[in-house]
Enzyme design. Sequence first.
Site, short mmCIF file in Angstrom:
data_model
loop_
_atom_site.label_atom_id
_atom_site.label_comp_id
_atom_site.label_asym_id
_atom_site.label_seq_id
_atom_site.Cartn_x
_atom_site.Cartn_y
_atom_site.Cartn_z
CE1 TYR A 155 59.79 41.53 19.95
CE2 TYR A 155 60.56 40.59 18.10
CZ TYR A 155 60.18 40.71 19.18
OH TYR A 155 59.59 39.65 19.73
CE LYS A 159 62.96 39.70 21.52
NZ LYS A 159 63.09 39.58 23.15
N1 LIG Z 1 54.93 36.57 21.93
C1 LIG Z 1 55.47 36.07 20.46
O1 LIG Z 1 54.91 35.81 19.29
C2 LIG Z 1 57.01 36.26 20.96
C3 LIG Z 1 57.77 35.44 19.99
C4 LIG Z 1 59.00 35.73 20.22
C5 LIG Z 1 59.40 36.64 21.31
N2 LIG Z 1 58.91 36.47 21.76
C6 LIG Z 1 59.72 37.38 23.63
O2 LIG Z 1 59.29 36.89 24.57
C7 LIG Z 1 58.76 37.60 25.57
C8 LIG Z 1 57.88 37.33 26.15
O3 LIG Z 1 56.25 37.94 24.94
P1 LIG Z 1 55.17 37.93 25.69
O4 LIG Z 1 54.21 37.68 24.05
O5 LIG Z 1 54.84 37.15 26.40
O6 LIG Z 1 54.97 39.53 25.76
P2 LIG Z 1 54.02 40.28 26.88
O7 LIG Z 1 53.73 42.14 26.11
O8 LIG Z 1 52.47 38.54 27.35
O9 LIG Z 1 55.22 39.61 28.54
C9 LIG Z 1 56.27 41.39 28.54
C10 LIG Z 1 56.19 41.17 29.81
O10 LIG Z 1 57.40 41.92 29.84
C11 LIG Z 1 56.54 43.17 30.39
N3 LIG Z 1 57.80 43.95 30.01
C12 LIG Z 1 58.30 44.87 29.58
N4 LIG Z 1 58.92 45.94 29.80
C13 LIG Z 1 59.43 45.96 30.75
C14 LIG Z 1 60.57 45.90 32.04
N5 LIG Z 1 61.00 46.95 31.14
N6 LIG Z 1 61.24 45.89 33.12
C15 LIG Z 1 59.93 44.87 33.13
N7 LIG Z 1 59.44 44.45 32.75
C16 LIG Z 1 58.65 44.53 31.39
C17 LIG Z 1 55.83 43.21 30.44
O11 LIG Z 1 55.19 44.37 31.35
C18 LIG Z 1 54.70 42.71 30.28
O12 LIG Z 1 54.60 42.07 31.20
C19 LIG Z 1 59.78 39.18 24.89
O13 LIG Z 1 60.72 39.38 25.14
C20 LIG Z 1 59.59 38.53 23.66
O14 LIG Z 1 60.21 39.37 22.77
C21 LIG Z 1 57.68 36.52 22.12
#
Ligand SMILES: NC(=O)c1ccc[n+]([C@@H]2O[C@H](COP(=O)([O-])OP(=O)(O)OC[C@H]3O[C@@H](n4cnc5c(N)ncnc54)[C@H](O)[C@@H]3O)[C@@H](O)[C@H]2O)c1
Length: 253
Positions: A155, A159
């Site tokens: 991860y 990133k």
């Molecule tokens: N939540 C946090 O604390 C956080 C912090 C930093 C970065 N992020 C980043 O933010 C983004 C969204 O995260 P989130 O917390 O909303 O996660 P989440 O799991 O709630 O949503 C992610 C969505 O992406 C979809 N997905 C995953 N793989 C996929 C693929 N191959 N093709 C199409 N869709 C796909 C999943 O089905 C899901 O609906 C991610 O890139 C994550 O790394 C999240």
Amino acid sequence: MGRLDGKVAIVTGAGRGIGQGIARKFLQEGARVVIADKVTDRVEASARELSALGNVVPVPGDVTDENVCQSLVDTAVARFGRLDICVNNAGIVRPTSFLDHSRKDWDDSIAVMLTAVFLLSQRAARAMVKQGKGGVILSTASANGHVAERNCAAYNAAKAGVVLLTQSIAIELADQGIRAVAVSPGYVGPTELMIDGGGSPDFFKDMAAHVPMGRIGRIEEIANLFAFLASDEASFISGASYLIDGAQLSEQR
Ligand SMILES: NC(=O)c1ccc[n+]([C@@H]2O[C@H](COP(=O)([O-])OP(=O)(O)OC[C@H]3O[C@@H](n4cnc5c(N)ncnc54)[C@H](O)[C@@H]3O)[C@@H](O)[C@H]2O)c1
């Protein structure tokens, strides 16, 4: 008048969580939006929920597949006549110690959070170049793209890759009027991603304790930054990666 009036956007991983929040904010700001997610029911339910706010089209599919990426771009152009904003947001987390990290977890993480960003950004940029009116490519990186978190080697690496891929796109496409910007959130949610990452009430309390502001971020706060960066108000911002983390990475621990 919305700050994204007349613009057409793609948002991936918009079936729930941060991606759905970004799509919601874009619609509220006047954009028309193609939303993508690999879970069909999820992306369709998300589109139904968001449709009260404006024009939204769901496209189920896995963004690691370049044909899916092309179909997202083609759908935006076919349904709305153009493409102005592309948001690479889909992500997964598979927390495992470095010694136990499997090849599959590594490959899946890099595929979704780095290779897919390349595939979709390239296809979106080609459409934008053809239109000749510029555009914006935004990607959800992470605080983990700047400072490593334990048990998240793939991860973290994916990133960090997004941060430099963003710079690469920015410098190569600046003369086409295309901007590229990464957004690097700290802990946000709770979202399902964090729950997959081992979330329990204690886990979330623990996360908040790492943040000088004393809490994790709200999805709306991340979506607000995306809307600003997607808008013409951010016209001189390109190549940057914005930390949005309640000062989490400002403090040495
Ligand atoms: N939540 C946090 O604390 C956080 C912090 C930093 C970065 N992020 C980043 O933010 C983004 C969204 O995260 P989130 O917390 O909303 O996660 P989440 O799991 O709630 O949503 C992610 C969505 O992406 C979809 N997905 C995953 N793989 C996929 C693929 N191959 N093709 C199409 N869709 C796909 C999943 O089905 C899901 O609906 C991610 O890139 C994550 O790394 C999240």
